[in-house]
Design an enzyme around this catalytic site. Structure first.
Site, mmCIF file in Angstrom:
data_model
loop_
_atom_site.group_PDB
_atom_site.id
_atom_site.type_symbol
_atom_site.label_atom_id
_atom_site.label_comp_id
_atom_site.label_asym_id
_atom_site.label_seq_id
_atom_site.Cartn_x
_atom_site.Cartn_y
_atom_site.Cartn_z
ATOM 1 N N CYS A 16 -1.734 9.111 2.848
ATOM 2 C CA CYS A 16 -1.429 8.642 1.447
ATOM 3 C C CYS A 16 -2.593 8.841 0.614
ATOM 4 C CB CYS A 16 -1.312 7.087 1.861
ATOM 5 S SG CYS A 16 -2.463 6.373 2.642
ATOM 6 N N GLU B 290 0.764 -1.278 -0.062
ATOM 7 C CA GLU B 290 -0.158 0.108 0.073
ATOM 8 C C GLU B 290 0.865 1.159 -0.121
ATOM 9 O OE1 GLU B 290 -3.055 -0.340 -0.714
ATOM 10 O OE2 GLU B 290 -3.467 -2.525 -0.039
#
Length: 483
Positions: free
Chosen positions: A263, A229
């Site tokens: 993010c 990720e």
């Protein structure tokens, strides 16, 4: 009380050096898995229950530790983005776990009937989870919920940039689980490197693309499958059909929560040219409404360390040098407190450093575009982003944006919230990552979906056993025609 594995007490007789310690814990967890390769539904629910209680009991300690690591982060931000979200994921898994664990029927070819087939979902074994510093609790415990639901054991490695949180988590986990179930490994970059090189049955990493490449390389030596990720430059596209006030409000919230250290934060904005001026005014007004001040404001998060603070300053200096219109929406950045006020770069250019790397801070480059195809071309010119946000009411344009861009996930007329949906997979694509987790997707990612074929006593296969003769050739011709 945590489950006691047969070898649990022996693991505490000595504390070997760091690398030996990692190997010892992994060996313990693999042995524990071998002793119970398919934990019962009640066992898995018990582990999820304990994880949930740990969050309830230690939530305030976690928030205070994260606040200390950042040098200033609101407990509300930590509760909303980390504790509430993690507990929701745990409860979602508990509600659906029985259905997820059921063997799934699979079709068989007509030539194999009346045989049957099904898919048995089994735990992989010991899972490694490496977390980042920006959401140190959520991005460890989110994958952990999937790992425990799937029946796995897990080792967690918090970031070395959040040492206070790492120690609180280590103590809380040790009081909740045996090491054969869940263990927390703390330490510096060298420990993280050794952790990534362990022969896990699966490794989950959340962090930068550059570090993700190194993690994938280390895991590949053991043929360890990885879920990465990562991040990247997630665009927010504002169409002329959008409600501009709504777009400004939601982009400001998504950009500035945790001071942009997220993010899936909107990294830059693409705004249709004829509404650009209005959007900029509304965005600045919305920033002022949400954060009346910055330094001394408990709602505004500090930058994690001096290095990242200086990096953000460097991005603004580079933009100014190339002719960018930089507007800081507050007082000058304070290095002493690591408070970095929001900044807009109104005419960002592709050559600017701020458009070449993930910003991970409260800077919003804004680029004007004319047509939807122009926006699509700008997005597709770079690496595939972790997230994409589109604001508008024109369904034809929306469909074109969705079908002609590729991103890890999308929120329409909003930001970030696709991440909080446990019914949706979360993950990147290309440079923003690979693999998915959340909900059933995490359960399956951390399981082996084993195909099982149960051959019936009644079978035509003996007609095709050797020695081959005229009948076998006739059957093959028939099968070729009917295939």
């Amino acid at each position: 009380m945590p489950e006691q594995d047969p070898s649990h007490s022996a693991a505490h007789q000595s504390v070997p050096p760091a690398t030996d310690r990692l190997t010892a814990v992994l060996t313990l967890q693999k042995r524990a898995h071998q002793a119970d390769m398919y934990p019962a539904l009640q066992t898995r629910r018990d582990r999820l229950d304990r994880l949930d209680r740990m969050l309830a009991e230690h939530g305030e300690r976690f928030s205070r530790a994260i606040d200390a690591d950042f040098g200033g982060r609101s407990g509300i931000v930590s509760s909303l983005t980390e504790i509430v979200t993690s507990r929701a994921a745990i409860r979602h898994a508990k509600r659906h776990l029985k259905a997820w664990m059921k063997p799934r029927k699979a079709s068989v070819s007509w030539t194999s009937r009346p045989s049957r087939a099904f898919i048995l979902t089994q735990p992989l074994g010991a899972v490694g989870i490496i977390g980042p510093w920006n959401y140190p609790l959520l991005l460890l415990l989110g994958p952990l919920a999937g790992a425990l639901a799937a029946g796995n054991r897990a080792m967690l490695k918090p970031s070395e940039l959040t040492p206070a949180f790492a120690e609180v988590l280590k103590a809380a986990v040790a009081a909740t689980f045996s090491e054969g179930e869940v263990a927390v490994i703390t330490g510096d970059v060298s420990v993280a490197q050794a952790f990534a090189a362990l022969p896990f049955d699966h490794l989950v990493f959340t962090g930068s693309t550059a570090v993700g490449r190194k993690v994938a390389e280390a895991a590949a030596r053991n043929l360890t499958p990885v879920t990465l990720e990562l991040g990247g430059k997630s665009p927010a596209i504002v169409d002329r059909s959008a409600n501009l006030e709504l777009a400004a409000e939601r982009i400001a919230w998504g950009k500035l929560i945790n001071s942009g250290q997220t993010c899936v934060a909107p990294d830059y904005a693409l705004v249709q040219r004829d509404v650009l001026a209005d959007f900029l005014q509304l965005f600045k007004a919305e920033v002022a409404r949400q954060y009346r001040t910055f330094e001394g404001n408990p709602d505004y998060t500090s930058i994690i360390n001096d290095r990242h603070f200086d990096r953000l300053n460097g991005l603004l200096e580079d933009a100014r040098a190339i002719g960018g219109e930089v507007e800081v929406l507050g007082d000058a950045p304070s290095r002493e407190q690591r408070i970095f006020p929001p900044a807009i770069i109104a005419n960002a250019k592709p050559g600017m450093a701020v458009m070449q790397e993930e910003i991970f801070g409260p800077i919003l480059p804004v680029i004007a575009y004319d047509t939807a195809d122009d926006a699509i071309a700008l997005v597709n010119a770079g690496d595939r982003p972790l997230s994409l946000y589109w604001f508008g009411t024109d369904k034809a344009v929306e469909e074109r944006i969705l079908k002609h861009t590729l991103a890890g996930g999308v929120t329409i007329n909003g930001t970030i919230l696709h991440l909080a949906q446990d019914g949706l997979p979360f993950g990147g694509v290309g440079a923003s990552g690979n693999g998915h987790y959340h909900g059933e997707y995490g359960f399956r990612a951390l399981s082996k979906e084993k195909p099982v074929f149960r051959q019936s006593r009644l079978s035509a296969m003996p007609l095709l056993y050797p020695p081959y003769g005229r009948l076998a050739r006739l059957i093959i011709r028939l099968l070729n025609r009917l295939a």
